[in-house]
Design an enzyme around this catalytic site. Structure first.
Site, short mmCIF file in Angstrom:
data_model
loop_
_atom_site.label_atom_id
_atom_site.label_comp_id
_atom_site.label_asym_id
_atom_site.label_seq_id
_atom_site.Cartn_x
_atom_site.Cartn_y
_atom_site.Cartn_z
N GLU A 66 -12.49 14.21 11.36
CA GLU A 66 -13.08 15.00 12.44
C GLU A 66 -12.01 15.91 13.05
O GLU A 66 -12.25 17.09 13.33
CB GLU A 66 -13.64 14.05 13.51
CG GLU A 66 -14.43 14.76 14.60
CD GLU A 66 -15.03 13.79 15.62
OE1 GLU A 66 -14.71 12.58 15.56
OE2 GLU A 66 -15.78 14.26 16.50
N SER A 97 -23.95 13.56 20.53
CA SER A 97 -24.40 14.93 20.19
C SER A 97 -25.59 14.88 19.24
O SER A 97 -25.56 14.14 18.25
CB SER A 97 -23.28 15.70 19.49
OG SER A 97 -22.10 15.67 20.22
N GLN A 134 -23.38 10.32 15.84
CA GLN A 134 -22.20 9.45 15.88
C GLN A 134 -22.24 8.61 17.17
O GLN A 134 -22.08 9.17 18.26
CB GLN A 134 -20.94 10.32 15.87
CG GLN A 134 -19.63 9.58 15.97
CD GLN A 134 -18.45 10.55 16.10
OE1 GLN A 134 -18.60 11.65 16.65
NE2 GLN A 134 -17.30 10.17 15.60
N GLY A 135 -22.42 7.33 17.02
CA GLY A 135 -22.49 6.45 18.20
C GLY A 135 -21.17 5.74 18.44
O GLY A 135 -21.03 4.56 18.08
N SER A 142 -9.47 13.84 23.61
CA SER A 142 -8.98 14.91 24.49
C SER A 142 -7.55 15.32 24.12
O SER A 142 -6.83 14.60 23.43
CB SER A 142 -9.01 14.44 25.95
OG SER A 142 -8.04 13.44 26.12
C1 LIG Z 1 -18.69 18.55 22.84
C2 LIG Z 1 -18.56 17.05 22.77
C3 LIG Z 1 -19.26 16.36 21.81
C4 LIG Z 1 -19.15 14.95 21.76
N1 LIG Z 1 -19.90 14.28 20.83
C5 LIG Z 1 -19.81 12.95 20.75
C6 LIG Z 1 -20.60 12.24 19.80
O1 LIG Z 1 -21.41 12.82 19.07
N2 LIG Z 1 -20.49 10.90 19.73
C7 LIG Z 1 -19.63 10.22 20.52
O2 LIG Z 1 -19.53 9.01 20.36
N3 LIG Z 1 -18.89 10.85 21.49
C8 LIG Z 1 -18.97 12.20 21.61
N4 LIG Z 1 -18.24 12.87 22.56
C9 LIG Z 1 -17.45 12.10 23.51
C10 LIG Z 1 -15.96 12.26 23.35
O3 LIG Z 1 -15.50 11.54 22.23
C11 LIG Z 1 -15.32 11.77 24.64
O4 LIG Z 1 -15.75 12.63 25.68
C12 LIG Z 1 -13.81 11.78 24.59
O5 LIG Z 1 -13.34 10.83 23.68
C13 LIG Z 1 -13.20 11.51 26.00
O6 LIG Z 1 -13.73 10.35 26.54
P1 LIG Z 1 -14.39 10.34 28.00
O7 LIG Z 1 -15.33 11.49 28.11
O8 LIG Z 1 -14.93 8.97 28.25
O9 LIG Z 1 -13.21 10.65 29.00
P2 LIG Z 1 -12.14 9.59 29.56
O10 LIG Z 1 -11.63 8.76 28.44
O11 LIG Z 1 -12.73 8.90 30.74
O12 LIG Z 1 -10.99 10.57 30.02
C14 LIG Z 1 -11.08 11.29 31.26
C15 LIG Z 1 -9.79 12.10 31.40
O13 LIG Z 1 -8.66 11.22 31.41
C16 LIG Z 1 -7.72 11.61 30.42
N5 LIG Z 1 -7.10 10.43 29.83
C17 LIG Z 1 -7.72 9.33 29.33
N6 LIG Z 1 -6.84 8.45 28.86
C18 LIG Z 1 -5.62 9.01 29.03
C19 LIG Z 1 -4.30 8.58 28.74
N7 LIG Z 1 -4.06 7.40 28.16
N8 LIG Z 1 -3.27 9.41 29.06
C20 LIG Z 1 -3.49 10.61 29.64
N9 LIG Z 1 -4.73 11.05 29.96
C21 LIG Z 1 -5.78 10.27 29.66
C22 LIG Z 1 -8.53 12.35 29.37
O14 LIG Z 1 -7.73 13.27 28.67
C23 LIG Z 1 -9.56 13.06 30.24
O15 LIG Z 1 -9.02 14.27 30.74
C24 LIG Z 1 -18.33 14.25 22.67
C25 LIG Z 1 -17.64 14.98 23.65
C26 LIG Z 1 -17.75 16.36 23.71
C27 LIG Z 1 -17.01 17.10 24.80
#
Ligand SMILES: Cc1cc2nc3c(=O)[nH]c(=O)nc-3n(C[C@H](O)[C@H](O)[C@H](O)COP(=O)(O)OP(=O)(O)OC[C@H]3O[C@@H](n4cnc5c(N)ncnc54)[C@H](O)[C@@H]3O)c2cc1C
Length: 391
Positions: free
Chosen positions: A237, A153, A118-119, A376
């Site tokens: 999902e 992933s 998933q990209g 999250s």
């Molecule tokens: C096990 C796992 C598998 C994954 N697999 C994939 C995959 O296959 N393909 C893919 O595309 N992605 C994948 N992801 C990515 C996942 O979708 C993102 O990690 C997730 O959407 C959070 O984005 P970020 O990591 O950029 O964190 P950020 O968006 O930078 O967030 C950082 C922190 O800020 C908080 N935050 C952000 N915005 C707000 C807001 N508006 N209000 C309050 N708090 C906020 C978040 O809760 C978090 O604690 C995976 C992640 C994990 C952990």
């Protein structure tokens, strides 16, 4: 439903290979070979795509049956089916794909010949996914793709990626001008760089696109309409993250462990403070089961999953994490050892002892990410506040 569940259990008992079951019971990542073997066994039975209609090789089960099947598989230590292919892109193709795409992708996805990743996420576009920048420009029957994805992933095992790209950077709203492409992972111009997790496991990747040329026929639906398709997938999902059968299994394990662990001369389970923690966890599981059942019933009546599904995602993933935390608390230092090599099955993996505390730390490391993946907890709370409660 009892009869259906019994049939599934009987099939699993007769057909799940011992080595695969042992690896899953021990909390390891099943190898690719194990995953493929189990998917093939289910495909031969017509069960590898439980949520698909018979027209595309599925069993045409009701939502209740699909959920009961998943419960039985989880309770009986089957490896997961590939969610990206079976749970996500398959159904999306059935709804939005054209005939040529259905013919090319669906059967091979059902049998496991095609594995997907998933990209979606990018550096700078995770929670706020609509900020994504990976650019695709249509030129001579191909989209020329440039940009980067992150946290992808299992991309290193995938044949195809369903990928969100920006096709109209001038669109007025950030959600507009996004398209969904199906990308062959062997396309020249794609580089996969591993990200090794804190648990020592290679599960995530960064993906770089440098003038990667993707056939225009691999566009899903309409150009610039990808956000609609992406959102539909996110709901599915999130529904799948209310893993009540796993929670029940963890609770049973917690009770056994707390009964076997001595604390100040008595079994931990007899300590009031710990009994309360177990009781609270059990009530949360019951509540999750009841809410999940409500979604299943609504779905059976023809309802579509809406933003309310964030309630399941939030409570289900937080509960999983809390149960792992309680197990670690009950095990004390005995639960701390952790060996990434063993997690990946490189060492002697076999254990028939479901209660072995040496597996707890591995589980905890794996499931900790559940409250981030798929959006999250903070983001789920925002969705519930704004779109469900309309606060
Ligand atoms: C096990 C796992 C598998 C994954 N697999 C994939 C995959 O296959 N393909 C893919 O595309 N992605 C994948 N992801 C990515 C996942 O979708 C993102 O990690 C997730 O959407 C959070 O984005 P970020 O990591 O950029 O964190 P950020 O968006 O930078 O967030 C950082 C922190 O800020 C908080 N935050 C952000 N915005 C707000 C807001 N508006 N209000 C309050 N708090 C906020 C978040 O809760 C978090 O604690 C995976 C992640 C994990 C952990």
């Amino acid at each position: 439903m009892d009869e259906f569940r019994a049939e599934v259990r009987e099939f699993i008992a007769a057909n799940l290979p011992d080595d695969v079951r042992d690896a899953c019971m021990a909390g390891q990542y099943p190898t690719q070979e194990m995953l493929a073997r189990w998917q093939r066994i289910l495909a031969d039975q017509g069960w590898s795509a439980p949520n698909w209609p018979v027209e595309y090789g599925g069993p045409d089960w009701s939502t209740r049956q699909v959920v009961a099947f998943a419960d039985e598989c989880e309770s009986n230590f089957c490896p997961p089916l590939p969610n990206f292919g079976i749970g996500m892109i398959g159904p999306l193709l059935m709804t939005y794909g054209n005939q040529a795409q259905k013919d090319f992708f669906l059967e091979k996805t059902r049998t496991g010949e095609f594995q997907w990743c998933q990209g979606y996420s990018e550096p700078g576009a995770g929670s706020d996914l609509a900020l994504l920048k990976t650019r695709a420009v249509l030129e001579d029957g191909h989209y020329v793709v440039n940009g980067a994805k992150i946290w992808t992933s299992e991309a290193h095992h995938a044949d195809w990626m369903f990928c969100l790209v920006r096709t109209d950077p001038e669109a007025a709203k950030k959600q507009d001008g996004i398209s969904m492409l199906l990308i062959d992972m062997t396309t020249p111009g794609i580089t996969i760089r591993p990200i090794i997790g804190l648990n020592g496991i290679h599960y995530f990747n960064e993906i770089f696109f440098d003038d990667a040329r993707v056939k225009a026929e691999n566009l899903i639906g309409e150009q610039d309409n990808g956000w609609q398709y992406a959102k539909a997938l996110l709901s599915d999902e999130r529904f799948n993250q209310a893993r009540t059968a796993i929670c029940r299994g963890l609770l049973a394990r917690l009770k056994r462990l707390a009964a076997a662990t001595m604390c100040e001369g008595n079994p931990l389970i007899q300590q009031d403070y710990f009994r309360r923690k177990i009781g609270r966890a059990e009530v949360r599981i019951m509540a999750l089961e009841a809410v999940k059942q409500g979604f299943v019933d609504a779905n059976e009546r023809g309802g579509r999953l809406g933003p309310e599904v964030s309630i399941l995602k939030l409570t289900g993933s937080e509960l999983l994490k809390d149960l792992d935390r309680l197990l670690m608390e009950a095990a004390g230092v005995a639960g701390l050892p952790y060996d990434p090599g063993w997690m990946q099955g490189r060492e002697n993996a076999r254990t028939d002892d479901i209660d072995a505390v040496g597996t707890l730390s591995g589980f905890r490391h794996r499931r900790k990410a559940a409250t981030i993946a798929g959006g999250s907890s903070e983001v789920q709370r925002m969705i519930i506040a704004k779109r469900v409660l309309e606060l």
